[in-house]
Design an enzyme around this catalytic site. Structure first.
Site, mmCIF file in Angstrom:
data_model
loop_
_atom_site.group_PDB
_atom_site.id
_atom_site.type_symbol
_atom_site.label_atom_id
_atom_site.label_comp_id
_atom_site.label_asym_id
_atom_site.label_seq_id
_atom_site.Cartn_x
_atom_site.Cartn_y
_atom_site.Cartn_z
ATOM 1 N N ASP A 1 0.859 -1.183 0.080
ATOM 2 C CA ASP A 1 -0.034 0.036 0.181
ATOM 3 C C ASP A 1 1.061 1.242 0.124
ATOM 4 O OD1 ASP A 1 0.890 -0.463 2.580
ATOM 5 O OD2 ASP A 1 -0.906 0.436 3.493
ATOM 6 N N HIS B 1 10.056 -0.615 8.833
ATOM 7 C CA HIS B 1 9.173 -1.455 9.064
ATOM 8 C C HIS B 1 8.973 -2.344 7.751
ATOM 9 C CE1 HIS B 1 7.070 0.386 12.454
ATOM 10 N NE2 HIS B 1 7.073 1.344 11.821
#
Length: 319
Positions: free
Chosen positions: A11, A245
């Site tokens: 995303d 991340h």
């Protein structure tokens, strides 16, 4: 040795872009597809961003539009304060991507690739897990065909790391906890790269400046898009730099020896005050669920060195 076949479900997203750059700079990876999902932006935004990144990185695979909302049809909350209004740090982008979408839905791309290459495809999912859940619903048999699934998401409380959008929940899991629970319950081997390890890895200012100086045009682009991202982290308790991340999930795929893990069935709370919480199954729980792998330790210095070496390998390129 043949490159590892990978589908990247994403995303984009600043950290997603940094992870895709790492994949693109990895000769040991063959990207079969980039699948988009809502999350850091609307589906239109994340798909447009993926198309821009595919052009920037000269990717040969297709970009496949995925899910626009969670399985339950609930609202989508956009983290504009983290990634910017365009989800890529508000860096100006061309009004229209130079590439077109594939025309194949993300969930169909997953099913087709897993069936075409049984036992060979690794799925790397760094956004909400809606596309993976839809693929499982359409074709439950594909779980047995995956080489592995690596998920960036969740938090299990190791080293005090719990949620980042609520006291209990990490953003990707919170966005669609039903999908996450279905993915973790499926009979494919899942490695979960949660905040327990990603919060151990920080790209500080000096590291990012070196990336800008020695990573060619791509390094400069990553510096530019990460200014909003770094400012958010500064305002929320990281004095210099930001947590890594999604690229930590790429490292789990490519250099798994950097990680310490444990194995247990994993559950996701689907509703209530703890909605989106990931947890290890306790006594009497998780009956019939597969044992999955949860990362709890990481060699942060080695991971940062790995990322930097892959970026420096492309110094002088015009990407």
């Amino acid at each position: 040795m043949a490159p590892m076949k990978v589908i990247f479900d994403t995303d984009p997203g600043v950290d997603d872009a940094m992870a895709l750059a790492l994949l693109a700079r990895s000769a040991d990876v063959e990207l079969l597809g980039v699948c988009t999902v809502f999350g850091n932006g609307t589906l239109d935004t994340t798909t447009s961003n993926a198309l821009h990144l595919a052009e920037l990185l000269s990717l040969r695979c297709g970009v496949h539009r995925g899910a626009a909302a969670p399985l339950d049809g609930g609202p989508v909350h956009l983290p504009v304060e983290v990634h910017g209004r365009n989800a890529l740090g508000d860096v100006p982008l061309p009004p229209h991507p130079a590439r077109a979408e594939s025309g194949i839905a993300a969930s169909d791309c997953l099913v087709q690739a897993l069936r075409r290459h049984p036992g060979e495809v690794s799925v790397l999912a760094v956004g909400p897990l809606t596309n993976l859940a839809l693929a499982l619903r359409a074709a439950p048999d594909v779980a047995a065909l995956a080489r592995e699934v690596v998920v960036m998401g969740g938090a299990f409380g190791h080293h005090g790391h719990t949620g980042n959008v609520t006291p209990h929940a990490e953003a990707n899991i919170y966005a669609d906890p039903q999908a996450a629970d279905e993915v973790f319950a499926a009979a494919w081997p899942v490695s979960i790269v949660g905040l327990d390890v990603t919060h151990q890895v920080v790209m500080d200012g000096a590291y990012l400046r070196a990336l800008r100086e020695h990573g060619g045009g791509l390094g400069r682009f990553l510096w530019d898009i990460s200014r909003v991202y770094q400012a958010f982290h500064h305002d929320t308790g990281v004095p210099d730099g930001f947590y890594v991340h999604d690229s930590t999930a790429v490292a789990r795929l490519l250099v798994p020896g950097l990680f310490g893990t444990l194995r247990a069935p994993v559950l996701v709370d689907r509703e209530g005050a703890t909605r989106g919480r990931t947890r290890l199954a306790g006594p009497g729980e998780g009956t019939g669920r597969p044992v999955q792998t949860v990362c709890r330790e990481v060699d942060a210095a080695a991971l940062l060195d790995f990322y930097g070496r892959r970026m420096r390998a492309g110094e002088g390129e015009s990407a």
